[in-house]
Motif scaffolding. Structure first.
Motif, PDB file in Angstrom:
ATOM      1  N   LYS A   7       0.834  -1.202   0.000  1.00 34.12           N
ATOM      2  CA  LYS A   7       0.000   0.000   0.000  1.00 34.12           C
ATOM      3  C   LYS A   7       0.870   1.253   0.000  1.00 34.12           C
ATOM      4  CE  LYS A   7      -3.892   0.605   0.473  1.00 34.12           C
ATOM      5  NZ  LYS A   7      -4.969   0.934  -0.501  1.00 34.12           N
ATOM      6  N   VAL A   8       1.908   1.250   0.843  1.00 34.92           N
ATOM      7  CA  VAL A   8       2.731   2.453   0.969  1.00 34.92           C
ATOM      8  C   VAL A   8       4.209   2.094   1.016  1.00 34.92           C
ATOM      9  CG1 VAL A   8       2.497   2.420   3.504  1.00 34.92           C
ATOM     10  CG2 VAL A   8       3.140   4.551   2.363  1.00 34.92           C
ATOM     11  N   SER A   9       4.981   2.886   0.333  1.00 33.08           N
ATOM     12  CA  SER A   9       6.444   2.768   0.387  1.00 33.08           C
ATOM     13  C   SER A   9       6.974   3.907   1.240  1.00 33.08           C
ATOM     14  CB  SER A   9       7.048   2.873  -1.025  1.00 33.08           C
ATOM     15  OG  SER A   9       6.638   1.805  -1.838  1.00 33.08           O
ATOM     16  N   VAL A  10       7.680   3.567   2.307  1.00 34.21           N
ATOM     17  CA  VAL A  10       8.258   4.561   3.209  1.00 34.21           C
ATOM     18  C   VAL A  10       9.698   4.808   2.762  1.00 34.21           C
ATOM     19  CG1 VAL A  10       8.843   5.120   5.597  1.00 34.21           C
ATOM     20  CG2 VAL A  10       6.793   3.772   5.090  1.00 34.21           C
ATOM     21  N   LEU A  11       9.978   6.042   2.367  1.00 33.70           N
ATOM     22  CA  LEU A  11      11.283   6.404   1.817  1.00 33.70           C
ATOM     23  C   LEU A  11      12.096   7.127   2.882  1.00 33.70           C
ATOM     24  CD1 LEU A  11      10.027   7.875  -1.600  1.00 33.70           C
ATOM     25  CD2 LEU A  11      10.406   5.470  -0.976  1.00 33.70           C
ATOM     26  N   VAL A  12      13.236   6.558   3.254  1.00 36.29           N
ATOM     27  CA  VAL A  12      14.078   7.139   4.298  1.00 36.29           C
ATOM     28  C   VAL A  12      15.451   7.429   3.705  1.00 36.29           C
ATOM     29  CG1 VAL A  12      15.085   6.839   6.585  1.00 36.29           C
ATOM     30  CG2 VAL A  12      12.848   5.826   6.072  1.00 36.29           C
ATOM     31  N   LEU A  13      15.767   8.694   3.581  1.00 36.36           N
ATOM     32  CA  LEU A  13      17.072   9.119   3.078  1.00 36.36           C
ATOM     33  C   LEU A  13      17.918   9.588   4.255  1.00 36.36           C
ATOM     34  CD1 LEU A  13      18.960   9.811   0.670  1.00 36.36           C
ATOM     35  CD2 LEU A  13      17.963  12.109   0.717  1.00 36.36           C
ATOM     36  N   GLY A  14      19.026   8.936   4.486  1.00 39.22           N
ATOM     37  CA  GLY A  14      19.879   9.288   5.604  1.00 39.22           C
ATOM     38  C   GLY A  14      21.086  10.094   5.194  1.00 39.22           C
ATOM     39  N   TYR A  15      21.618  10.827   6.143  1.00 37.20           N
ATOM     40  CA  TYR A  15      22.898  11.496   5.956  1.00 37.20           C
ATOM     41  C   TYR A  15      23.626  11.410   7.296  1.00 37.20           C
ATOM     42  CZ  TYR A  15      26.543  14.887   5.036  1.00 37.20           C
ATOM     43  OH  TYR A  15      27.782  15.496   4.889  1.00 37.20           O
ATOM     44  N   ASN A  16      24.463  10.406   7.435  1.00 40.35           N
ATOM     45  CA  ASN A  16      25.159  10.164   8.709  1.00 40.35           C
ATOM     46  C   ASN A  16      24.171  10.163   9.864  1.00 40.35           C
ATOM     47  OD1 ASN A  16      27.559  10.118   7.225  1.00 40.35           O
ATOM     48  ND2 ASN A  16      27.968  12.288   7.572  1.00 40.35           N
ATOM     49  N   SER A  17      23.106   9.368   9.697  1.00 44.01           N
ATOM     50  CA  SER A  17      21.974   9.374  10.630  1.00 44.01           C
ATOM     51  C   SER A  17      21.962   8.153  11.538  1.00 44.01           C
ATOM     52  CB  SER A  17      20.663   9.429   9.832  1.00 44.01           C
ATOM     53  OG  SER A  17      20.661  10.488   8.920  1.00 44.01           O
ATOM     54  N   GLY A  45      25.381   9.813   3.306  1.00 45.32           N
ATOM     55  CA  GLY A  45      26.563  10.126   4.088  1.00 45.32           C
ATOM     56  C   GLY A  45      27.625   9.049   3.997  1.00 45.32           C
ATOM     57  N   THR A  46      28.521   9.066   4.979  1.00 48.91           N
ATOM     58  CA  THR A  46      29.674   8.155   4.952  1.00 48.91           C
ATOM     59  C   THR A  46      29.782   7.299   6.204  1.00 48.91           C
ATOM     60  OG1 THR A  46      31.075   9.920   5.878  1.00 48.91           O
ATOM     61  CG2 THR A  46      31.010   9.709   3.474  1.00 48.91           C
ATOM     62  N   ASP A  47      28.763   7.323   7.062  1.00 47.99           N
ATOM     63  CA  ASP A  47      28.831   6.539   8.287  1.00 47.99           C
ATOM     64  C   ASP A  47      28.386   5.098   8.033  1.00 47.99           C
ATOM     65  OD1 ASP A  47      26.098   6.664   8.071  1.00 47.99           O
ATOM     66  OD2 ASP A  47      25.757   7.705   9.968  1.00 47.99           O
ATOM     67  N   ALA A  48      28.182   4.339   9.116  1.00 48.63           N
ATOM     68  CA  ALA A  48      27.858   2.911   9.009  1.00 48.63           C
ATOM     69  C   ALA A  48      26.357   2.648   8.972  1.00 48.63           C
ATOM     70  CB  ALA A  48      28.496   2.152  10.169  1.00 48.63           C
ATOM     71  N   SER A  49      25.564   3.642   8.566  1.00 47.04           N
ATOM     72  CA  SER A  49      24.107   3.479   8.543  1.00 47.04           C
ATOM     73  C   SER A  49      23.668   2.310   7.681  1.00 47.04           C
ATOM     74  CB  SER A  49      23.446   4.758   8.037  1.00 47.04           C
ATOM     75  OG  SER A  49      23.618   5.820   8.926  1.00 47.04           O
ATOM     76  N   ASN A  91      11.968  11.710   7.133  1.00 45.49           N
ATOM     77  CA  ASN A  91      13.318  12.010   7.600  1.00 45.49           C
ATOM     78  C   ASN A  91      13.756  10.983   8.649  1.00 45.49           C
ATOM     79  OD1 ASN A  91      13.445  14.317   6.023  1.00 45.49           O
ATOM     80  ND2 ASN A  91      14.124  15.625   7.704  1.00 45.49           N
ATOM     81  N   PRO A  92      15.040  10.645   8.697  1.00 49.81           N
ATOM     82  CA  PRO A  92      15.503   9.667   9.689  1.00 49.81           C
ATOM     83  C   PRO A  92      15.525  10.206  11.117  1.00 49.81           C
ATOM     84  CG  PRO A  92      17.349  10.514   8.424  1.00 49.81           C
ATOM     85  CD  PRO A  92      16.114  11.051   7.776  1.00 49.81           C
ATOM     86  N   ASP A  93      15.537  11.548  11.275  1.00 55.75           N
ATOM     87  CA  ASP A  93      15.554  12.112  12.636  1.00 55.75           C
ATOM     88  C   ASP A  93      14.131  12.323  13.151  1.00 55.75           C
ATOM     89  OD1 ASP A  93      14.992  14.144  10.857  1.00 55.75           O
ATOM     90  OD2 ASP A  93      16.401  15.592  11.710  1.00 55.75           O
ATOM     91  N   THR A  94      13.280  11.348  12.888  1.00 53.67           N
ATOM     92  CA  THR A  94      11.883  11.396  13.312  1.00 53.67           C
ATOM     93  C   THR A  94      11.512  10.096  14.012  1.00 53.67           C
ATOM     94  OG1 THR A  94      11.110  10.487  11.199  1.00 53.67           O
ATOM     95  CG2 THR A  94      11.193  12.891  11.386  1.00 53.67           C
ATOM     96  N   VAL A  95      10.451  10.159  14.813  1.00 57.70           N
ATOM     97  CA  VAL A  95       9.846   8.974  15.405  1.00 57.70           C
ATOM     98  C   VAL A  95       8.339   9.110  15.213  1.00 57.70           C
ATOM     99  CG1 VAL A  95       9.517   7.563  17.454  1.00 57.70           C
ATOM    100  CG2 VAL A  95      11.686   8.786  17.123  1.00 57.70           C
ATOM    101  N   LEU A  96       7.752   8.175  14.509  1.00 54.43           N
ATOM    102  CA  LEU A  96       6.323   8.212  14.189  1.00 54.43           C
ATOM    103  C   LEU A  96       5.478   7.793  15.375  1.00 54.43           C
ATOM    104  CD1 LEU A  96       6.793   6.393  10.802  1.00 54.43           C
ATOM    105  CD2 LEU A  96       5.848   8.705  10.969  1.00 54.43           C
ATOM    106  N   GLU A  97       4.371   8.476  15.579  1.00 51.79           N
ATOM    107  CA  GLU A  97       3.403   8.024  16.575  1.00 51.79           C
ATOM    108  C   GLU A  97       2.553   6.913  15.967  1.00 51.79           C
ATOM    109  OE1 GLU A  97       1.117  11.040  18.452  1.00 51.79           O
ATOM    110  OE2 GLU A  97       2.874  12.056  19.292  1.00 51.79           O
ATOM    111  N   PRO A  98       2.002   6.014  16.789  1.00 46.98           N
ATOM    112  CA  PRO A  98       1.167   4.922  16.263  1.00 46.98           C
ATOM    113  C   PRO A  98       0.056   5.453  15.366  1.00 46.98           C
ATOM    114  CG  PRO A  98       1.672   4.527  18.564  1.00 46.98           C
ATOM    115  CD  PRO A  98       2.198   5.908  18.250  1.00 46.98           C
ATOM    116  N   ARG A  99      -0.142   4.783  14.251  1.00 48.42           N
ATOM    117  CA  ARG A  99      -1.187   5.062  13.260  1.00 48.42           C
ATOM    118  C   ARG A  99      -1.035   6.430  12.585  1.00 48.42           C
ATOM    119  NH1 ARG A  99      -4.730   1.555  12.403  1.00 48.42           N
ATOM    120  NH2 ARG A  99      -6.061   3.061  11.307  1.00 48.42           N
TER     121      ARG A  99
END
Length: 323
Positions: A7-17, A45-49, A91-99
């Motif tokens: 149904k949905v594709s969640v796209l997460v682009l990191g930068y040393n996150s 980025g260049t980290d071990a993500s 964004n990777p610096d986020t935390v989603l609330e349920p639903r």
């Protein structure tokens, strides 16, 4: 989660996150509710993500890093690999609330006149952040922002507020759009390296006669700037991107005036911070953050066409000012 067409594709682009990713990715299952989904990840980025995601989140589809190709190009690459009916940029610096994603899907499927929907971005205290939505940039809004009087959105967090609000733009780090509409729009304009690419996207969305909505019951914690809101790079790219947007969407005279306002604002903020630096706190960081915009206007006034402004292009000169 193993379905042919999620149904949905969640796209997460990191930068040393690296430090943000585990909590962000773990919040997705409860956020989508019972809908099928996939998560795609790309590290600019260049980290071990990338290694962490492959090891701890084996169901996440990891795209091979292309280096720092910019936010717009990175999200476009993720979207190209997505299979979902809907795209959710996160964004990777986020935390989603349920639903939180489920609420967006329910609203979007019931109100097809809205081409994009997003939720409230909140801080650690649950207060709505001003990045949740904004007016499309104009000479007037740039002037208001430079004076620090741009309207905030905290009222939308209160219980008495309407269930949704029509808005001009949404936070580029948390919004939902149907994949076929994204493709028809051409995704983000990759001439934007970082920042303002969502304003450009929503400008083009509006030009097609589509609307955007802020759905109040959908909420996400967002650590704006990944904990460094006064990073010199962050402020510099915001200034460059604002100038780039002005050159693309304003007339020549209006763009010139907008850029003059941005420059005067940068000088004013630098001088104010310099005068207050003896007090410590955020002022020394603010002074450093606005130094380049204030004293090297040639580095940003042409937007990402300015010498050295786009890391993907060879710089014709080195910066000369060191705060």
């Amino acid at each position: 989660m193993t379905v042919n067409v999620p149904k949905v594709s969640v796209l997460v682009l990191g930068y040393n996150s690296l430090r943000y990713l585990p909590e962000c990715l773990r919040s997705v299952p409860e956020a989508v509710g019972g809908s099928s989904y996939e998560i795609l990840f790309l590290n600019n980025g260049t980290d071990a993500s990338e290694a962490l995601v492959r090891s701890e989140f084996p169901d996440v589809r990891v795209l091979a890093s292309q280096g720092n190709i910019g936010f717009a190009a990175g999200v476009n690459l993720l979207a190209t690999g997505a299979r979902g009916e809907w795209l959710l940029n996160l964004n990777p610096d986020t935390v989603l609330e349920p639903r939180s994603i489920a609420s967006l899907l329910t609203f979007a499927e019931g109100r097809p006149e809205f081409g994009a929907v997003g939720g409230l971005n909140v801080d650690a205290d649950g207060e709505a952040l001003s990045i949740t939505h904004a007016r499309l940039p104009s000479l007037q809004s740039i002037l208001r922002r430079s004076l620090g009087i741009e309207r905030r959105v905290t009222d939308y967090a209160h219980a008495g507020a309407a269930s949704y609000t029509q808005v001009e733009t949404l936070c580029g780090g948390f919004f939902l759009m149907r994949r076929d509409l994204w493709q028809n729009l051409g995704g983000f304009d990759e001439s934007f390296f970082l920042y303002c690419e969502e304003f450009d996207l929503f400008k083009r969305l509006q030009m097609r006669g589509c609307k955007a909505a802020l759905v109040r019951e959908s909420r996400v914690f967002h650590d704006v700037g990944s904990g460094s809101p006064l990073s010199p790079d962050r402020i510099f790219y915001q200034v460059v991107a604002s100038a780039h947007y002005a050159h693309k969407h304003f007339g020549k005279a209006e763009a010139g005036l907008a850029i003059a306002v941005i420059w005067i604002s940068a000088i004013g903020r630098y001088l104010y911070a310099a005068l207050q630096s003896w007090r410590g706190g955020r002022y020394p960081a603010m002074r450093r953050a606005f130094a380049k915009a204030a004293f090297e206007p040639a580095s940003w006034m042409l937007g990402f066409n300015s010498p050295g402004a786009d890391p993907r292009k060879p710089a014709s000169r080195e910066p000369t000012f060191r705060p």
